[in-house]
Design a protein around this motif. Structure first.
Motif, PDB file in Angstrom:
ATOM      1  N   THR A 174       0.785  -1.232   0.000  1.00 44.06           N
ATOM      2  CA  THR A 174       0.000   0.000   0.000  1.00 44.06           C
ATOM      3  C   THR A 174       0.820   1.287   0.000  1.00 44.06           C
ATOM      4  O   THR A 174       0.556   2.172  -0.799  1.00 44.06           O
ATOM      5  CB  THR A 174      -0.987   0.031   1.184  1.00 44.06           C
ATOM      6  OG1 THR A 174      -0.260  -0.101   2.406  1.00 44.06           O
ATOM      7  CG2 THR A 174      -2.038  -1.049   1.059  1.00 44.06           C
ATOM      8  N   VAL A 175       1.819   1.455   0.877  1.00 44.68           N
ATOM      9  CA  VAL A 175       2.428   2.780   1.019  1.00 44.68           C
ATOM     10  C   VAL A 175       3.945   2.842   1.057  1.00 44.68           C
ATOM     11  O   VAL A 175       4.510   3.934   0.970  1.00 44.68           O
ATOM     12  CB  VAL A 175       1.903   3.498   2.291  1.00 44.68           C
ATOM     13  CG1 VAL A 175       0.420   3.762   2.203  1.00 44.68           C
ATOM     14  CG2 VAL A 175       2.277   2.741   3.550  1.00 44.68           C
ATOM     15  N   GLN A 228      -6.335   1.739   9.324  1.00 47.39           N
ATOM     16  CA  GLN A 228      -7.000   3.039   9.439  1.00 47.39           C
ATOM     17  C   GLN A 228      -5.991   4.177   9.346  1.00 47.39           C
ATOM     18  O   GLN A 228      -6.265   5.206   8.727  1.00 47.39           O
ATOM     19  CB  GLN A 228      -7.781   3.120  10.750  1.00 47.39           C
ATOM     20  CG  GLN A 228      -9.030   2.261  10.744  1.00 47.39           C
ATOM     21  CD  GLN A 228      -9.692   2.220  12.111  1.00 47.39           C
ATOM     22  OE1 GLN A 228      -9.066   1.811  13.088  1.00 47.39           O
ATOM     23  NE2 GLN A 228     -10.943   2.637  12.168  1.00 47.39           N
ATOM     24  N   ILE A 229      -4.835   3.991   9.961  1.00 48.49           N
ATOM     25  CA  ILE A 229      -3.780   5.005   9.890  1.00 48.49           C
ATOM     26  C   ILE A 229      -3.298   5.144   8.436  1.00 48.49           C
ATOM     27  O   ILE A 229      -3.134   6.262   7.928  1.00 48.49           O
ATOM     28  CB  ILE A 229      -2.596   4.633  10.807  1.00 48.49           C
ATOM     29  CG1 ILE A 229      -3.036   4.541  12.276  1.00 48.49           C
ATOM     30  CG2 ILE A 229      -1.425   5.603  10.622  1.00 48.49           C
ATOM     31  CD1 ILE A 229      -3.470   5.828  12.914  1.00 48.49           C
ATOM     32  N   LEU A 230      -3.090   4.016   7.760  1.00 47.48           N
ATOM     33  CA  LEU A 230      -2.629   4.064   6.367  1.00 47.48           C
ATOM     34  C   LEU A 230      -3.676   4.695   5.458  1.00 47.48           C
ATOM     35  O   LEU A 230      -3.335   5.449   4.535  1.00 47.48           O
ATOM     36  CB  LEU A 230      -2.252   2.663   5.874  1.00 47.48           C
ATOM     37  CG  LEU A 230      -1.110   1.982   6.642  1.00 47.48           C
ATOM     38  CD1 LEU A 230      -0.851   0.596   6.073  1.00 47.48           C
ATOM     39  CD2 LEU A 230       0.139   2.829   6.666  1.00 47.48           C
ATOM     40  N   ILE A 252      -3.049   8.026   3.063  1.00 41.77           N
ATOM     41  CA  ILE A 252      -3.335   8.062   1.626  1.00 41.77           C
ATOM     42  C   ILE A 252      -4.418   9.089   1.313  1.00 41.77           C
ATOM     43  O   ILE A 252      -4.263   9.941   0.432  1.00 41.77           O
ATOM     44  CB  ILE A 252      -3.761   6.669   1.115  1.00 41.77           C
ATOM     45  CG1 ILE A 252      -2.579   5.697   1.195  1.00 41.77           C
ATOM     46  CG2 ILE A 252      -4.305   6.753  -0.306  1.00 41.77           C
ATOM     47  CD1 ILE A 252      -2.959   4.245   0.963  1.00 41.77           C
ATOM     48  N   GLN A 253      -5.506   9.030   2.030  1.00 40.55           N
ATOM     49  CA  GLN A 253      -6.682   9.848   1.721  1.00 40.55           C
ATOM     50  C   GLN A 253      -6.492  11.324   2.060  1.00 40.55           C
ATOM     51  O   GLN A 253      -6.957  12.189   1.327  1.00 40.55           O
ATOM     52  CB  GLN A 253      -7.900   9.288   2.473  1.00 40.55           C
ATOM     53  CG  GLN A 253      -9.220   9.788   1.984  1.00 40.55           C
ATOM     54  CD  GLN A 253      -9.547   9.325   0.575  1.00 40.55           C
ATOM     55  OE1 GLN A 253      -9.145   8.263   0.134  1.00 40.55           O
ATOM     56  NE2 GLN A 253     -10.287  10.141  -0.150  1.00 40.55           N
ATOM     57  N   ILE A 278      -7.461  -3.656   0.003  1.00 47.86           N
ATOM     58  CA  ILE A 278      -6.407  -4.288   0.815  1.00 47.86           C
ATOM     59  C   ILE A 278      -6.509  -3.814   2.265  1.00 47.86           C
ATOM     60  O   ILE A 278      -6.478  -4.612   3.206  1.00 47.86           O
ATOM     61  CB  ILE A 278      -5.017  -3.981   0.221  1.00 47.86           C
ATOM     62  CG1 ILE A 278      -4.859  -4.654  -1.145  1.00 47.86           C
ATOM     63  CG2 ILE A 278      -3.905  -4.408   1.186  1.00 47.86           C
ATOM     64  CD1 ILE A 278      -3.659  -4.138  -1.947  1.00 47.86           C
ATOM     65  N   LEU A 279      -6.628  -2.503   2.443  1.00 50.37           N
ATOM     66  CA  LEU A 279      -6.711  -1.951   3.804  1.00 50.37           C
ATOM     67  C   LEU A 279      -8.009  -2.351   4.498  1.00 50.37           C
ATOM     68  O   LEU A 279      -8.004  -2.674   5.697  1.00 50.37           O
ATOM     69  CB  LEU A 279      -6.573  -0.429   3.772  1.00 50.37           C
ATOM     70  CG  LEU A 279      -5.216   0.116   3.320  1.00 50.37           C
ATOM     71  CD1 LEU A 279      -5.227   1.634   3.320  1.00 50.37           C
ATOM     72  CD2 LEU A 279      -4.087  -0.431   4.176  1.00 50.37           C
TER      73      LEU A 279
END
Length: 178
Positions: A21-22, A134-136, A140-141, A155-156
């Protein structure tokens, strides 16, 4: 630190979430202050380092975990979102979210948020215990971190639902994913 058949699969799962994801950075376990406590963080070349995020941000990640029988317990979780790779450059930090299984005083909430803006940094804004997902999602958002996978949301969300499963029967109520 000795290999743990309980902790290592958990670290592997954290790396899968982060790496799809990040970030390309990897977490590992390092020896803590207590031989029964595993510290999960990014540790390279004998240095504690933040996770490099896509989009010019950094995530300082630290979890303290223990094994109880065949179960893993998170004692502490700490995630700091920063515009700097220098951990002492608090002027560049955006927020810090923490979870403490045993807060130092009754006035400190188990889950809480610190906002790095003037005197707000000293305030413990109470939250529920949040999943890493939730943190990721927030990074992103809301903070401009570029996702590595076009299916990042799914995925999240799947990881967040896994986070909720073991706690639903206890104190945690089903939280909607953002």
């Amino acid at each position: 630190m000795a290999y743990s058949s309980i902790v290592q699969p958990y670290v592997d799962a954290l790396n899968r979430i982060l790496n799809t994801t990040v970030s390309e950075s990897r977490l590992s376990t390092v020896e803590g202050f207590d031989p029964t406590v595993y510290v999960i963080t990014r540790f390279e070349n004998r240095q504690l380092l933040p996770l490099e995020l896509r989009g010019g941000k950094w995530l300082y990640f630290r979890q303290l975990v223990t094994e109880e029988g065949d179960q893993l317990n998170v004692l502490e979780a700490r995630y700091v979102c920063s515009a700097s790779d220098d951990p002492d450059a608090e002027a560049h930090h955006h927020f810090r979210w923490e979870y403490l299984r045993e807060p130092p005083t009754p006035q400190v909430p188990y889950g809480h948020l610190h906002v790095y803006a003037g005197d707000l940094q000293r305030i413990h804004f109470p939250t529920r215990r949040l999943s890493l997902e939730q943190i990721l999602w927030l990074l992103i958002q809301e903070w401009g971190v570029s996702p590595r996978d076009p299916n990042w949301y799914e995925i999240l969300k799947a990881g967040h639902l896994d986070f909720l499963r073991p706690t639903q029967a206890s104190e945690q109520q089903l939280q909607p994913f953002p």
